[in-house]
Design an enzyme around this catalytic site. Structure first.
Site, mmCIF file in Angstrom:
data_model
loop_
_atom_site.group_PDB
_atom_site.id
_atom_site.type_symbol
_atom_site.label_atom_id
_atom_site.label_comp_id
_atom_site.label_asym_id
_atom_site.label_seq_id
_atom_site.Cartn_x
_atom_site.Cartn_y
_atom_site.Cartn_z
ATOM 1 C CG HIS A 206 -2.113 -1.048 0.757
ATOM 2 N ND1 HIS A 206 -2.052 -2.113 1.412
ATOM 3 C CD2 HIS A 206 -3.292 -0.786 -0.014
ATOM 4 C CE1 HIS A 206 -3.331 -2.729 1.109
ATOM 5 N NE2 HIS A 206 -3.876 -2.093 0.188
ATOM 6 C CD GLU A 448 -9.527 -7.974 -1.902
ATOM 7 O OE1 GLU A 448 -8.489 -7.197 -2.263
ATOM 8 O OE2 GLU A 448 -10.248 -7.514 -1.135
ATOM 9 C CG ASP A 472 -5.332 -8.402 -1.202
ATOM 10 O OD1 ASP A 472 -4.304 -8.468 -0.462
ATOM 11 O OD2 ASP A 472 -5.957 -7.217 -0.718
ATOM 12 C CB CYS A 519 -10.139 -1.722 -8.367
ATOM 13 S SG CYS A 519 -10.507 -2.786 -7.180
HETATM 14 C C1 PEP Z 1 -6.265 -5.487 -4.360
HETATM 15 O O1 PEP Z 1 -6.043 -6.128 -3.508
HETATM 16 O O2 PEP Z 1 -6.077 -5.516 -5.779
HETATM 17 C C2 PEP Z 1 -6.982 -3.929 -4.132
HETATM 18 C C3 PEP Z 1 -7.357 -3.233 -5.042
HETATM 19 O O3 PEP Z 1 -7.175 -3.511 -2.867
HETATM 20 P P1 PEP Z 1 -6.007 -3.109 -2.016
HETATM 21 O O4 PEP Z 1 -4.755 -2.932 -2.830
HETATM 22 O O5 PEP Z 1 -6.360 -2.100 -1.140
HETATM 23 O O6 PEP Z 1 -5.818 -4.307 -0.995
HETATM 24 MG MG MG Z 2 -7.280 -5.862 -1.575
#
Ligand code: PEP
Ligand code: MG
Length: 600
Positions: A206, A448, A472, A519
């Protein structure tokens, strides 16, 4: 605020060192390093001691010096062969630790002035600094820097390693840290921080995602970064190539300054067309949306041509605080975002905390595997009070625009049913309170977790849309901690298993006639688009910085033929095979892009 321009003259005496890491966020910045772990050492308080406390205080000082010496020696011992220049500097530092002017005088000051060790050290170093600076000899003048580095190390041991606190930085610098948590990174003030380098972390962490959203270059996983880079060293951070250059030569500086200009120019060209729709050469339109972490970032999504918010990571509204936000606070934030976006969709994902996004004020039991623990929807279902507050705020904001709700980390039907029941309960409670809300919104889930891929047909019966979170999905299905640089080279969306999973979910969504979105960061890499077009995504959402380039790439491609291409891709058994086929087939189109072309 008047921020001094960093001095980026090369240091003639220093030897250029290239440190390899992982490109967390593209772009180049050049400037002075600022080691964040050392923050807090500058503020030293004086207190007076009784005569009977002096022996103990002197011992405390000596212990801190001894610890500094051990630390330096451990660094020297672990240094690779070719870092001998750095090693000899550190050896000088070991000697300086016991230098009479520093060591003896600090002990004398504790004794004479009856003050604490930190204060004594500060006084002695202040005098030494002034003395060195007054010297004519440049070599000796520069030794002032060495004294500072040495005393800094002793001071950190005296006060205990300070917490990372970057809010008080008041000069333009590049952060260098052992690690930055997403919470730390979200405190970055753009007018001061040009980019950052960390010893730890991976591309899909993140922290990287935040760097991309902030549009600052970042290199993570630079194994010896904080040991080799000192405060005020000139460094080049090349976030595109995942490389840090310490003490660059004049020639390297000029080359990178030129690349920096080319990068900015290229982005300007790409961004110029970003408001145009993303329509393939054979007329198929894809919606390209932005991911945001904080409400302020909607502006960046719009500026980059985003057609909505595909993922609002709401947990960041919880991390920069002392306690959970209230319903009204959340409502105001969501309402702001929704109103700014007008009729464009705003996908609000419910709280996805824990994993690598722990909230400081929530005490968590020690978990061996935080990513597999009480994260995301599991946390919310266990804390109905916190969940309800957020759901009520979302339903209230939905009155003002085009809101969708997205539940993270769903692993089976039970969770989505419970989450939807919580949503209904929140609506009912708003009814009772006579507060306006809108329950007529699409409710979707993140795909995910591998079990969600397997159960996609059942989950589709309960969902208005799917959004694939590849970050994820890769972590959980390939068993790769997304924050761990040791395994970062295995983290690749082009792994044949990931491509198959994405296709499988998209096929189910097609059969069940629900829209399929992505996403995760896989959507943000233009090089992945031929595959995603073949799979047939309805919407892609990404960090705002990537939107213009992704839209541009979509405009250069055709959907016709992409299914046949995908069939060939699905025959590949390795990441290398997939990458080679992509390169061989699309080299002509990719070569127009900076991400493909601009090797140093
Ligand atoms: C993901 O896991 O791809 C996602 C978009 O969520 P995050 O990166 O916030 O875990
Ligand atoms: Mg995620």
């Amino acid at each position: 605020m008047n921020l001094a321009k960093p001095n980026i003259e090369p240091n003639p005496g220093a030897r250029e060192i290239i440190l390899e890491g992982i490109g967390g966020s593209p772009g180049i910045c050049i400037g002075k390093a600022y080691l964040v772990d050392k923050e807090g050492v500058d503020i030293v308080e004086r207190y007076y001691l009784g005569k009977n406390e002096l022996a103990k205080e002197k011992k405390r000082f000596k212990t801190a010096v001894k610890k500094a010496k051990d630390e330096l020696q451990a660094i020297i011992e672990n240094m690779p062969e070719d870092f001998q220049d750095q090693a000899s500097i550190l050896e000088t530092h070991v000697v300086l630790l016991k230098d009479k002017m520093l060591y003896n005088r600090a002990i004398d000051t504790i004794e004479r002035d009856q003050v604490n060790a930190e204060w004594a050290l500060k006084m002695v170093v202040g005098r030494l600094k002034a003395m060195f600076r007054g010297m004519d000899d440049t070599y000796l003048k520069e030794r002032a820097e060495d004294v500072l580095h040495v005393s800094d190390r002793i001071m950190r041991n005296l006060v205990g390693a300070g917490n990372v606190d970057i809010r008080h930085i008041n000069k333009r610098v590049i952060l260098v840290a052992n690690d930055l948590s997403p919470a730390d990174a979200s405190q970055i003030q753009l007018e001061r921080i040009m980019g950052f380098v960390t010893d730890r972390g991976g591309k899909a962490s993140h922290t990287s995602i935040i760097a991309r959203t902030l549009e600052i270059p970042a290199v993570l996983g630079v194994t010896h970064g904080t040991k080799l880079i000192q405060n005020d060293d000139i460094i080049i951070v090349d976030g595109t190539q995942g490389r840090v250059i310490l003490s660059p030569t004049e020639e390297t500086l000029v080359a990178y300054q030129e690349r920096q200009v080319r990068f900015v120019q290229y982005r300007a060209v790409v961004t110029r067309d970003s408001a145009l729709p993303a329509i393939t050469r054979d007329g198929v339109q894809l919606r390209v949306m932005g991911n945001i972490e904080l409400p302020e970032e909607v502006v960046s999504v719009l500026d980059n041509g985003g057609e909505g918010i595909g993922l609002y990571r709401t947990e960041f509204d919880y991390v920069r605080r002392r306690q959970h936000p209230t319903e009204d606070e959340l409502f105001e934030k969501y309402q702001d975002v929704v109103e700014v976006m007008g009729t464009r969709p705003v996908t609000i994902r419910t709280l996805d905390i824990n994993g690598d996004k722990a909230i400081g004020y929530e005490s968590q039991p020690d978990q061996a595997n935080p990513a597999l623990s009480l994260r995301a929807i599991r946390y919310c279902l266990k804390r109905p009070d916190i969940f309800r507050t957020q759901l009520r705020a979302i339903l209230r904001a939905a009155v003002y625009g085009n809101v969708r709700i997205l539940f993270p980390m769903i692993s089976g039907c039970k969770e989505i049913r419970e989450a939807k029941m919580s949503l209904d309960n929140a609506a009912e409670s708003l009814d009772k309170d006579g507060i306006p809300y809108n329950r007529d919104i699409d409710v979707g889930i993140m795909i995910e977790v591998p079990s969600a891929v397997i159960l996609a047909d059942q989950l589709a019966e309960e969902s208005d849309f799917f959004s694939i979170g590849t970050n994820d999905l890769i972590q959980y299905s390939l068993a790769i901690d997304r924050t761990d640089q040791e395994v970062a080279q295995y983290f690749n969306p082009l792994h044949p298993a990931i491509i198959r999973m994405v296709k499988q979910v998209a096929d189910v969504a097609g059969e069940k006639q629900i829209p399929i979105f992505m996403c995760g960061e896989m959507a943000a890499e233009p090089v992945h688009l031929p595959i995603l077009l073949g799979i047939g995504m309805d919407e892609l959402s990404m960090n705002p910085q990537s939107i213009p380039e992704v839209k541009r790439m979509i405009r250069s491609l055709k959907v016709a033929g992409s299914k046949d291409f995908l069939a060939e891709i699905l025959k590949q058994s390795t990441v290398d095979g997939v990458s080679r086929l992509l390169e061989d087939t699309y080299a002509g189109i990719f070569s127009e892009s900076l991400f493909w072309n601009d090797q140093p």
